[in-house]
Design a protein around this motif. Structure first.
Motif, mmCIF file in Angstrom:
data_model
loop_
_atom_site.group_PDB
_atom_site.id
_atom_site.type_symbol
_atom_site.label_atom_id
_atom_site.label_comp_id
_atom_site.label_asym_id
_atom_site.label_seq_id
_atom_site.Cartn_x
_atom_site.Cartn_y
_atom_site.Cartn_z
ATOM 1 N N THR A 35 1.143 10.272 -6.509
ATOM 2 C CA THR A 35 0.865 9.050 -7.332
ATOM 3 C C THR A 35 1.422 7.989 -6.406
ATOM 4 N N HIS A 36 1.029 6.739 -7.014
ATOM 5 C CA HIS A 36 1.043 5.186 -6.014
ATOM 6 C C HIS A 36 2.283 4.612 -6.897
ATOM 7 N N HIS A 37 2.970 5.253 -7.824
ATOM 8 C CA HIS A 37 4.144 4.371 -8.312
ATOM 9 C C HIS A 37 5.304 5.000 -8.358
ATOM 10 N N SER A 83 10.526 14.431 -5.158
ATOM 11 C CA SER A 83 9.994 12.993 -5.235
ATOM 12 C C SER A 83 9.077 12.730 -4.135
ATOM 13 N N LEU A 84 9.305 13.570 -3.180
ATOM 14 C CA LEU A 84 8.365 13.452 -1.887
ATOM 15 C C LEU A 84 6.754 14.076 -2.394
ATOM 16 N N GLU A 92 0.672 -1.339 -0.020
ATOM 17 C CA GLU A 92 -0.029 -0.014 -0.056
ATOM 18 C C GLU A 92 0.947 1.272 -0.142
ATOM 19 N N SER A 93 2.163 1.217 0.329
ATOM 20 C CA SER A 93 3.151 2.238 0.338
ATOM 21 C C SER A 93 3.409 2.941 -1.184
ATOM 22 N N PRO A 94 3.366 3.923 -1.577
ATOM 23 C CA PRO A 94 3.790 4.736 -2.757
ATOM 24 C C PRO A 94 4.967 4.277 -3.177
ATOM 25 N N LEU A 95 6.049 4.142 -2.101
ATOM 26 C CA LEU A 95 7.224 3.852 -2.472
ATOM 27 C C LEU A 95 7.595 2.469 -2.774
ATOM 28 N N ASP A 96 6.618 1.553 -2.554
ATOM 29 C CA ASP A 96 6.965 0.008 -2.803
ATOM 30 C C ASP A 96 7.448 -0.246 -4.248
ATOM 31 N N PRO A 97 8.471 -1.120 -4.322
ATOM 32 C CA PRO A 97 9.252 -1.806 -3.440
ATOM 33 C C PRO A 97 10.147 -1.308 -2.853
ATOM 34 N N ILE A 116 11.498 4.506 -9.557
ATOM 35 C CA ILE A 116 12.776 4.347 -9.031
ATOM 36 C C ILE A 116 13.493 3.099 -9.486
ATOM 37 N N VAL A 117 12.757 2.192 -9.218
ATOM 38 C CA VAL A 117 13.470 0.952 -9.407
ATOM 39 C C VAL A 117 13.509 0.671 -11.108
ATOM 40 N N ALA A 118 12.660 1.308 -11.746
ATOM 41 C CA ALA A 118 12.666 0.893 -13.312
ATOM 42 C C ALA A 118 13.723 1.382 -14.018
#
Lengths: 221, 150
Positions: free
Chosen positions: B99-101, B92-93, B52-57, B106-108
């Motif tokens: 948004t939720h993504h 980024s904050l 549920e966190s927007p920063l996931d994963p 960041i990872v992609a």
């Protein structure tokens, strides 16, 4: 934690650099490899390529092959990058860090070979590139397996306890085989006498040192 | 037999196939030994997933500039361990609240590799990874531009 210097192959421990979880160490063994790598990196930095003569058969003429300055600059840059990667690979105290440096050596080796303009040399570089890409799978797979089965990547913690599975060691060796296969291609495609020969030397030295280092890691962990 | 083998080995186009066969043999043999391997659950670098966190994963928890509990192999080598774990730039904050993504983004993207520096303990890995990218781009652009000038 000092167990790593008790391993037979290492010799006396000289010193270590405490750098977070990655603790590069200089034993007699790794310091020797490091010195070799420094000497050859300096040779690559300060050498200029030989100018080859092509004799025209049947006549009294010959011509000298020209090496363009931008080719020379690029080859020197990649050779120095390769030397730097070798320096890191031979002293690092962490398996994942070692695999990263090995991958970097593979990519710089492709660069050194690919800066030649001869068609069959470029063909060999392409083939070697494919092998280096395949080699990433066993290389990083081996490191991942060591992390999963022992919970650590540090050679300091793994030294002498024999916890790393034999499969991970084989995968690591196989990966380094792929990354260090460049001299084989150089022999096959006769690149040794290609333009920019002093930089080709770096390919041999880096892959030789990489093999010596991976043997040490496999014996220690 | 030996002559046929040496004939295959003499062609460097076949080396990649030979190497791939070697890898396949080891991996097939290795799959058989996997049941005997034991998974170490209490390993370093644990990662918890909060869908549920927007920063996931990417979410490592903690508040910026406060000490967060982070596992390290040699904590004595990283005196500032856990202080940079939760830091986000103001931009980024703001994105994270909108948004939720953000975590996926960041990872992609390639800079997601910098993500590793947030571990703080494995800084050299980050340096080497970006150097690999840099050298690879250098080689690719050299080959590409050389094609142009001819």
């Amino acid at each position: 934690m000092i167990r790593v210097f008790d391993q037979g192959i290492e010799g006396a421990g000289l010193f270590m650099i405490e750098f977070g979880d990655i603790v590069p160490y200089f034993s007699v063994y790794t310091a020797t490899l490091f010195t070799f790598a420094i000497i050859f990196t300096l040779l690559a930095t300060f050498s200029i390529p030989e100018k080859q003569m092509d004799i025209i058969f049947g006549g009294d003429a010959y011509y000298a092959k020209e090496i363009k300055p931008q080719d020379l600059r690029f080859q020197r840059f990649v050779a120095i990058a390769c030397g730097t990667a070798t320096l890191g690979a031979v002293v690092t105290g962490d398996i994942f860090n070692f695999t990263l440096f090995a991958a970097m050596i593979g990519i710089t080796n492709i660069g050194i070979v690919a800066s030649s303009r001869s068609h069959h040399v470029l063909n060999a570089a392409y083939q070697y590139g494919i092998v280096a890409m395949i080699a990433c799978v066993p290389l990083f797979g081996g490191a991942a397996m060591i992390l999963a089965t022992t919970g650590t990547l540090s050679i300091w913690s793994l030294a002498g306890i024999g916890a790393a599975p034999i499969l991970a060691k084989i995968l690591l060796l196989l990966g380094v085989m792929g990354e260090g296969m460049a001299p084989f291609y150089i022999g096959k495609a006769e690149i040794t006498r290609a333009q920019g020969a002093p930089f080709i030397l770096m390919v041999h030295v880096s892959s030789l040192l990489l093999f010596l280092r991976v043997v040490e890691i496999i014996l220690v962990i | 037999m030996i002559r046929r083998l040496s004939h295959i080995l003499s062609d460097f186009d076949k080396l990649s196939q030979i190497y791939a066969v070697l890898v396949i043999i080891v991996i097939i043999g290795g799959i058989l030994t996997i049941p005997s391997l034991e998974y170490q659950a209490d390993r370093l670098y644990p990662k918890t997933i909060h869908p549920e966190s927007p920063l996931d994963p990417y979410d490592r928890g903690g508040t910026p500039f406060e000490k967060t509990e982070v596992l390290a192999e040699y904590p004595e080598n990283s005196p500032y361990l856990g202080y940079v774990t939760a830091y986000l730039t103001p931009f980024s904050l703001a994105l994270a609240t909108l948004t939720h993504h953000v975590g996926t983004t960041i990872v992609a993207h390639p800079g997601g590799i910098i993500d590793e520096i947030l571990y703080n303990t494995r800084g050299l890995d980050t340096v080497v990874e970006t150097s690999i990218l840099f050298v690879a781009f250098g080689v690719a652009s050299f080959l590409f531009l050389r094609r142009d000038e001819e």
